[in-house]
Design an enzyme around this catalytic site. Structure first.
Site, short mmCIF file in Angstrom:
data_model
loop_
_atom_site.label_atom_id
_atom_site.label_comp_id
_atom_site.label_asym_id
_atom_site.label_seq_id
_atom_site.Cartn_x
_atom_site.Cartn_y
_atom_site.Cartn_z
N TYR A 69 0.70 -1.33 0.06
CA TYR A 69 -0.12 0.10 -0.12
C TYR A 69 0.88 1.18 -0.12
CZ TYR A 69 -3.88 -2.99 1.23
OH TYR A 69 -4.85 -4.09 1.47
N GLY A 221 -18.10 -1.65 -1.64
CA GLY A 221 -19.05 -2.63 -2.12
C GLY A 221 -18.44 -2.93 -3.85
N1 LIG Z 1 -7.14 -8.81 1.00
C1 LIG Z 1 -7.29 -7.99 0.19
O1 LIG Z 1 -7.28 -8.61 -1.02
C2 LIG Z 1 -7.67 -6.61 0.11
C3 LIG Z 1 -8.21 -5.89 -1.05
C4 LIG Z 1 -8.53 -4.45 -0.77
C5 LIG Z 1 -8.37 -3.93 0.54
N2 LIG Z 1 -8.22 -4.81 1.56
C6 LIG Z 1 -8.05 -4.27 3.02
O2 LIG Z 1 -9.50 -3.80 3.28
C7 LIG Z 1 -9.47 -2.38 3.80
C8 LIG Z 1 -10.90 -1.95 3.40
O3 LIG Z 1 -11.05 -1.70 2.06
P1 LIG Z 1 -11.32 -0.14 1.47
O4 LIG Z 1 -10.51 0.42 2.27
O5 LIG Z 1 -10.74 -0.43 -0.08
O6 LIG Z 1 -12.70 -0.31 1.43
P2 LIG Z 1 -13.70 0.25 1.97
O7 LIG Z 1 -13.70 0.65 3.50
O8 LIG Z 1 -15.00 -0.76 1.67
O9 LIG Z 1 -14.22 1.74 1.34
C9 LIG Z 1 -13.18 2.76 1.25
C10 LIG Z 1 -13.96 3.54 0.32
O10 LIG Z 1 -14.93 4.32 0.66
C11 LIG Z 1 -14.75 5.70 1.04
N3 LIG Z 1 -15.49 6.02 2.35
C12 LIG Z 1 -14.76 5.24 3.63
N4 LIG Z 1 -15.88 5.70 4.68
C13 LIG Z 1 -16.60 6.47 3.93
C14 LIG Z 1 -17.75 7.06 4.64
N5 LIG Z 1 -18.00 7.03 5.85
N6 LIG Z 1 -18.56 8.00 3.92
C15 LIG Z 1 -18.33 7.91 2.33
N7 LIG Z 1 -17.25 7.20 1.97
C16 LIG Z 1 -16.43 6.41 2.88
C17 LIG Z 1 -13.24 6.08 1.03
O11 LIG Z 1 -13.00 7.22 0.70
P3 LIG Z 1 -12.49 8.40 1.73
O12 LIG Z 1 -11.13 7.69 1.75
O13 LIG Z 1 -12.73 9.53 0.82
O14 LIG Z 1 -13.23 8.28 2.91
C18 LIG Z 1 -12.85 4.73 -0.16
O15 LIG Z 1 -13.35 5.34 -1.44
C19 LIG Z 1 -8.51 -1.77 3.07
O16 LIG Z 1 -8.15 -0.64 3.81
C20 LIG Z 1 -7.35 -2.73 3.18
O17 LIG Z 1 -6.68 -2.75 4.42
C21 LIG Z 1 -7.81 -6.03 1.33
#
Ligand SMILES: NC(=O)c1ccc[n+]([C@@H]2O[C@H](COP(=O)([O-])OP(=O)(O)OC[C@H]3O[C@@H](n4cnc5c(N)ncnc54)[C@H](OP(=O)(O)O)[C@@H]3O)[C@@H](O)[C@H]2O)c1
Length: 301
Positions: A69, A221
């Site tokens: 990351y 999502g």
């Molecule tokens: N194992 C794997 O293959 C894999 C793959 C992907 C991710 N991950 C892990 O999973 C974690 C979660 O995934 P993620 O961070 O991509 O996805 P997420 O939490 O599902 O969504 C993040 C997205 O939502 C927005 N967001 C977050 N909180 C919000 C809110 N309260 N209101 C409106 N928008 C919001 C963020 O933008 P803003 O920054 O503008 O809030 C970003 O665009 C990652 O951080 C990573 O550690 C693992």
């Protein structure tokens, strides 16, 4: 909902092996900048550091990260180190290995089993630690994970890693890994608007075995790595309105309602979103609301 005073404690804790974690955790992937995997504008450093410190202040004791990351100028692990070291005793940092990127950010193929030690050590150097609390093998489409997971099990024996997890796996991989070493968590893509029978089965299997199930992209999502969009299903909006909550909070609350072993790791680089996401720990959905959301989910399939 009045967000500012709600802490992660409201959703309780779960044990990853002997380590207790808040069920509302934090994903570090969005800390480093804009755009998918962050070839875009690097984040504001102080803002990202403030998000991490606020998360811990609000009772988050589970941070999910990876050496891969990073953007041109920011590394999630370095930000975590700068913001939080010396680390609180109750903070659990989970890292993933398997994928890797070169110095330009281009993805390589999967690490070979004999390369995994180097990947673990890279995380250790960046985080400034001597061992990692949790390391996931992030599967890169290999059919069998036995060789890779076996290599991580050796690192666990050597004391570099305390507990092991697996990610992006199918149900049969859990049994394959458990035959080699104990698995404390499974991290798969799983979201309200993305029905997936295999991940549903895995979630249940994990519950039966006291293994944590940790969804990723629960807020984003279907949009996945592109990040959250403003489009939400009518049912999500209706439930959000009924609680004075936001759609992101409903998505996190729905995740937490899938079982006591299901942990949330919402990712954000936005301090207001962080506060909002942690406050979802206190959002209780009724059986009727859950039934409506589940029905909408099935339709999405
Ligand atoms: N194992 C794997 O293959 C894999 C793959 C992907 C991710 N991950 C892990 O999973 C974690 C979660 O995934 P993620 O961070 O991509 O996805 P997420 O939490 O599902 O969504 C993040 C997205 O939502 C927005 N967001 C977050 N909180 C919000 C809110 N309260 N209101 C409106 N928008 C919001 C963020 O933008 P803003 O920054 O503008 O809030 C970003 O665009 C990652 O951080 C990573 O550690 C693992």
């Amino acid at each position: 909902m009045t967000y500012r005073t709600i802490t992660a404690d409201a959703a309780g804790t779960w044990k990853l092996g002997d380590l207790s974690v808040s069920r509302v955790g934090f994903g570090a992937m969005r800390l480093t900048g804009s755009a998918a995997f962050h070839h875009g504008t690097p984040s504001d450093r102080e803002r990202s550091i403030a998000v991490l410190r606020k998360a811990v202040e609000l009772g988050v004791t589970h941070i999910d990260t990876a050496a891969f990351y990073f953007s041109a100028l920011r590394s999630a692990n370095e930000l975590i180190n700068t913001a939080l070291a010396p680390y609180p005793d109750d903070l659990v940092i989970a890292a993933k290995v398997g994928p890797y990127r070169d110095y330009h950010g281009e993805w390589g193929t999967s690490a070979r089993p004999d390369q995994l030690r180097g990947h673990v050590e890279e995380n250790l150097r960046q985080l400034g630690r001597d061992h990692l609390d949790v390391v996931y093998l992030r599967r890169m489409r290999q059919d069998s994970i036995a060789e890779h997971f076996g290599a991580l099990a050796e690192l666990r024996e050597a004391g570099l890693v305390r507990h092991l997890g697996i990610s992006a796996v199918r149900p049969r991989h859990l049994a394959e890994a458990q035959a080699i070493a104990p698995v404390v968590c499974v991290q798969n893509r799983y979201a309200l608007d993305r029905p997936d029978p295999e991940s549903d089965a895995l979630l249940r299997l994990c519950g039966e075995q006291n293994v944590a199930f940790v969804p990723f992209y629960a807020v984003a999502g279907d949009a996945g790595e592109q990040g959250a969009t403003a489009a939400h299903d009518e049912e999500v909006l209706a439930v959000a309105r009924a609680h004075g909550a936001t759609p992101a909070q409903v998505r996190i609350a729905w995740t937490l309602h899938q079982g006591p072993h299901v942990l949330a790791i919402p990712g954000t680089g936005n301090p207001d979103h962080l506060v909002e996401n942690v406050a979802a720990a206190a959002l209780r959905l009724t059986d009727e609301e859950l039934a409506r959301l589940n029905a909408a989910r099935l339709q999405a399939g």
